[in-house]
Design an enzyme around this catalytic site. Sequence first.
Site, PDB file in Angstrom:
ATOM      1  N   LYS A 167       0.847  -1.177  -0.083  1.00  0.00           N
ATOM      2  CA  LYS A 167       0.088  -0.064   0.008  1.00  0.00           C
ATOM      3  C   LYS A 167       0.840   1.185  -0.064  1.00  0.00           C
ATOM      4  CE  LYS A 167      -4.287   0.737   2.511  1.00  0.00           C
ATOM      5  NZ  LYS A 167      -4.584   0.778   4.083  1.00  0.00           N
TER       6      LYS A 167
HETATM    7  C1  E4P Z   1      -8.447   1.566   4.024  1.00  0.00           C
HETATM    8  O1  E4P Z   1      -7.566   0.768   3.626  1.00  0.00           O
HETATM    9  C2  E4P Z   1      -8.047   2.308   5.364  1.00  0.00           C
HETATM   10  O2  E4P Z   1      -7.475   1.514   6.168  1.00  0.00           O
HETATM   11  C3  E4P Z   1      -9.177   2.636   6.078  1.00  0.00           C
HETATM   12  O3  E4P Z   1     -10.420   2.446   5.230  1.00  0.00           O
HETATM   13  C4  E4P Z   1      -9.146   3.966   6.559  1.00  0.00           C
HETATM   14  O4  E4P Z   1     -10.465   4.222   7.351  1.00  0.00           O
HETATM   15  P1  E4P Z   1     -10.600   5.587   8.243  1.00  0.00           P
HETATM   16  O5  E4P Z   1     -11.000   6.912   7.465  1.00  0.00           O
HETATM   17  O6  E4P Z   1     -11.955   4.978   8.859  1.00  0.00           O
HETATM   18  O7  E4P Z   1      -9.526   5.567   9.192  1.00  0.00           O
END
Ligand code: E4P
Length: 221
Positions: A83
């Site tokens: 990522k």
């Molecule tokens: C996705 O890969 C992220 O980990 C996640 O959806 C972030 O979500 P949040 O905005 O609730 O932190």
Amino acid sequence: MKLFLDTANIQELKDAAQTGLIDGVTTNPSLVAKEGVKFEDRLREICEFISGPVSAEVISLDYEGMMREAKKLVTIAKNIVIKVPLTREGLRACKSLRADGVDVNVTLCFSPLQALLAAKAGATFVSPFVGRLDDIGQAGMSLIEDILQIFRMQQLETQVLVASVRHTEHLLQAAMMGADVATIPYKVFNQAYQHPLTDIGIEKFLADWKSSKTRQESSTS
Ligand code: E4P
């Protein structure tokens, strides 16, 4: 639509994975920090029982650092997806990693043009964050609609991974729009299969079954 679980918590993952409905996992530095464990150890643990894509985020901001981290992370398991943030350096790293055959999830996407560039960099997944857009008064799900339209028209293969999902309405809209993947928190997973009328229906069926059984027993005695 594929369903990923957005967590680094082993209990949550094991519990949800037991249903056979979880196709993959996304983690991020905040989710792992909440667990108080070593990043690589937790990823290894997750990959022991999740065979689908498991996203592991790099924390470097420069291309060289991202590539260095990615090279280490991919040795953890075959299903690790790197990522990277949607920055100029992240896009550059995405392009190189994809050329090496590594799956990449380009994260922190907040605009259709960002998504288009991620797709041009060959991203396996792009993660638009709908909840965080809602938080600042913008329509998160409209972003998904725009990206899906662009990807269809331009015949781009990058999968749209709806992220920052806060409630079942996000999940429902993602499915109706034809998103490829939604990554959801454990709470939303559990809300998605529940309905009060299902519970009431079960109670009624059981009560009727019990009373008919009692009637049959008393008529044969
Ligand atoms: C996705 O890969 C992220 O980990 C996640 O959806 C972030 O979500 P949040 O905005 O609730 O932190």
